[in-house]
Design a protein around this motif. Structure first.
Motif, PDB file in Angstrom:
ATOM      1  N   SER A   1      -4.606  37.462  49.837  1.00 17.50           N
ATOM      2  CA  SER A   1      -4.324  36.029  49.882  1.00 17.50           C
ATOM      3  C   SER A   1      -2.868  35.789  50.277  1.00 17.50           C
ATOM      4  O   SER A   1      -2.557  34.800  50.941  1.00 17.50           O
ATOM      5  CB  SER A   1      -4.619  35.374  48.529  1.00 17.50           C
ATOM      6  OG  SER A   1      -3.809  35.926  47.511  1.00 17.50           O
TER       7      SER A   1
ATOM      8  N   PHE B   1      -9.712  36.867  58.573  1.00 18.44           N
ATOM      9  CA  PHE B   1     -10.331  37.393  57.367  1.00 18.44           C
ATOM     10  C   PHE B   1      -9.458  38.515  56.842  1.00 18.44           C
ATOM     11  O   PHE B   1      -9.125  39.447  57.585  1.00 18.44           O
ATOM     12  CB  PHE B   1     -11.726  37.935  57.724  1.00 18.44           C
ATOM     13  CG  PHE B   1     -12.556  38.337  56.546  1.00 18.44           C
ATOM     14  CD1 PHE B   1     -13.591  37.531  56.114  1.00 18.44           C
ATOM     15  CD2 PHE B   1     -12.315  39.528  55.877  1.00 18.44           C
ATOM     16  CE1 PHE B   1     -14.373  37.900  55.032  1.00 18.44           C
ATOM     17  CE2 PHE B   1     -13.093  39.911  54.791  1.00 18.44           C
ATOM     18  CZ  PHE B   1     -14.129  39.092  54.368  1.00 18.44           C
TER      19      PHE B   1
ATOM     20  N   LEU C   1      -8.192  40.737  52.972  1.00 20.51           N
ATOM     21  CA  LEU C   1      -8.293  40.986  51.545  1.00 20.51           C
ATOM     22  C   LEU C   1      -7.137  40.335  50.777  1.00 20.51           C
ATOM     23  O   LEU C   1      -7.277  39.968  49.618  1.00 20.51           O
ATOM     24  CB  LEU C   1      -8.287  42.505  51.319  1.00 20.51           C
ATOM     25  CG  LEU C   1      -8.640  43.063  49.969  1.00 20.51           C
ATOM     26  CD1 LEU C   1     -10.019  42.586  49.521  1.00 20.51           C
ATOM     27  CD2 LEU C   1      -8.620  44.583  50.019  1.00 20.51           C
TER      28      LEU C   1
ATOM     29  N   ARG D   1     -18.133  43.544  51.841  1.00 23.98           N
ATOM     30  CA  ARG D   1     -19.053  42.724  51.050  1.00 23.98           C
ATOM     31  C   ARG D   1     -19.298  41.352  51.680  1.00 23.98           C
ATOM     32  O   ARG D   1     -19.980  40.511  51.105  1.00 23.98           O
ATOM     33  CB  ARG D   1     -18.494  42.539  49.646  1.00 23.98           C
ATOM     34  CG  ARG D   1     -18.421  43.841  48.888  1.00 23.98           C
ATOM     35  CD  ARG D   1     -18.091  43.600  47.436  1.00 23.98           C
ATOM     36  NE  ARG D   1     -18.284  44.831  46.711  1.00 23.98           N
ATOM     37  CZ  ARG D   1     -17.305  45.489  46.119  1.00 23.98           C
ATOM     38  NH1 ARG D   1     -16.087  45.022  46.143  1.00 23.98           N
ATOM     39  NH2 ARG D   1     -17.568  46.607  45.476  1.00 23.98           N
ATOM     40  N   ALA D   2     -18.730  41.132  52.831  1.00 24.80           N
ATOM     41  CA  ALA D   2     -18.818  39.809  53.468  1.00 24.80           C
ATOM     42  C   ALA D   2     -20.204  39.562  54.044  1.00 24.80           C
ATOM     43  O   ALA D   2     -20.866  40.480  54.527  1.00 24.80           O
ATOM     44  CB  ALA D   2     -17.769  39.707  54.575  1.00 24.80           C
TER      45      ALA D   2
ATOM     46  N   ILE E   1     -10.245  33.180  55.517  1.00 25.12           N
ATOM     47  CA  ILE E   1     -11.165  33.716  54.516  1.00 25.12           C
ATOM     48  C   ILE E   1     -10.516  34.911  53.830  1.00 25.12           C
ATOM     49  O   ILE E   1     -10.138  35.889  54.476  1.00 25.12           O
ATOM     50  CB  ILE E   1     -12.505  34.159  55.137  1.00 25.12           C
ATOM     51  CG1 ILE E   1     -13.173  32.991  55.866  1.00 25.12           C
ATOM     52  CG2 ILE E   1     -13.423  34.723  54.048  1.00 25.12           C
ATOM     53  CD1 ILE E   1     -14.428  33.393  56.623  1.00 25.12           C
ATOM     54  N   GLU E   2     -10.407  34.813  52.516  1.00 22.84           N
ATOM     55  CA  GLU E   2      -9.942  35.939  51.710  1.00 22.84           C
ATOM     56  C   GLU E   2     -11.165  36.669  51.185  1.00 22.84           C
ATOM     57  O   GLU E   2     -12.049  36.048  50.584  1.00 22.84           O
ATOM     58  CB  GLU E   2      -9.112  35.426  50.530  1.00 22.84           C
ATOM     59  CG  GLU E   2      -8.694  36.510  49.579  1.00 22.84           C
ATOM     60  CD  GLU E   2      -8.088  35.968  48.302  1.00 22.84           C
ATOM     61  OE1 GLU E   2      -8.009  36.746  47.335  1.00 22.84           O
ATOM     62  OE2 GLU E   2      -7.719  34.781  48.246  1.00 22.84           O
ATOM     63  N   GLY E   3     -11.237  37.966  51.432  1.00 24.49           N
ATOM     64  CA  GLY E   3     -12.375  38.721  50.934  1.00 24.49           C
ATOM     65  C   GLY E   3     -12.367  40.155  51.393  1.00 24.49           C
ATOM     66  O   GLY E   3     -11.519  40.591  52.166  1.00 24.49           O
ATOM     67  N   ASP E   4     -13.347  40.866  50.903  1.00 23.23           N
ATOM     68  CA  ASP E   4     -13.554  42.277  51.226  1.00 23.23           C
ATOM     69  C   ASP E   4     -14.619  42.344  52.328  1.00 23.23           C
ATOM     70  O   ASP E   4     -15.764  41.949  52.106  1.00 23.23           O
ATOM     71  CB  ASP E   4     -14.024  42.996  49.959  1.00 23.23           C
ATOM     72  CG  ASP E   4     -14.277  44.479  50.159  1.00 23.23           C
ATOM     73  OD1 ASP E   4     -14.427  44.930  51.322  1.00 23.23           O
ATOM     74  OD2 ASP E   4     -14.341  45.187  49.148  1.00 23.23           O
TER      75      ASP E   4
ATOM     76  N   LYS F   1      -7.241  45.658  46.934  1.00 24.05           N
ATOM     77  CA  LYS F   1      -6.662  44.317  46.927  1.00 24.05           C
ATOM     78  C   LYS F   1      -5.254  44.344  46.348  1.00 24.05           C
ATOM     79  O   LYS F   1      -4.335  43.768  46.929  1.00 24.05           O
ATOM     80  CB  LYS F   1      -7.540  43.340  46.164  1.00 24.05           C
ATOM     81  CG  LYS F   1      -6.931  41.937  46.144  1.00 24.05           C
ATOM     82  CD  LYS F   1      -7.914  40.896  45.734  1.00 24.05           C
ATOM     83  CE  LYS F   1      -7.335  39.511  45.686  1.00 24.05           C
ATOM     84  NZ  LYS F   1      -6.629  39.066  46.882  1.00 24.05           N
TER      85      LYS F   1
END
Length: 107
Positions: A73, A69, A71, A99-100, A93-96, A4
């Motif tokens: 922002s 999507f 990682l 792990r989503a 969507i911010e994320g890994d 990140k």
């Protein structure tokens, strides 16, 4: 530095069109999407979308269920700003992705 932090640094220190993977239009991705012959209301997700302009082209073509999507922002904020008023029709969507969790059969 974790993943990140790495991607936040990339997108805060480089212009989106100055990275080595920049494409004005993601022609191959667009071609693959078109080849599916899915309707304009089909759910499409751009994983690792970053500041990619794929979403711009899909919005311009009338697709209505789009998700980007990533990682970073910062990357999502850049893409949202670029799309202006059209950004509201995209799910951001911010994320890994490792792990989503998504609803079954969503994409």
């Amino acid at each position: 530095m974790d993943n990140k932090q790495h991607w936040e640094q990339v997108y805060t220190t480089k212009a989106s069109d100055s990275v080595s993977w920049f494409q004005e239009h993601a022609d191959q991705s667009l071609r693959l999407i078109h080849n599916t012959r899915l309707g304009k209301d089909a759910a499409i997700i751009d994983v690792g979308g970053g500041t990619s302009r794929l979403v711009d082209d899909l919005v311009a073509e009338g697709y209505t269920d789009l998700t980007v999507f990533d990682l970073s922002s910062t990357a999502l904020a850049v893409a949202r700003q670029r799309l202006g008023k059209h950004a509201d029709i995209v799910h951001w969507i911010e994320g890994d992705i490792t792990r989503a969790k998504f609803p079954m059969n969503r994409f």
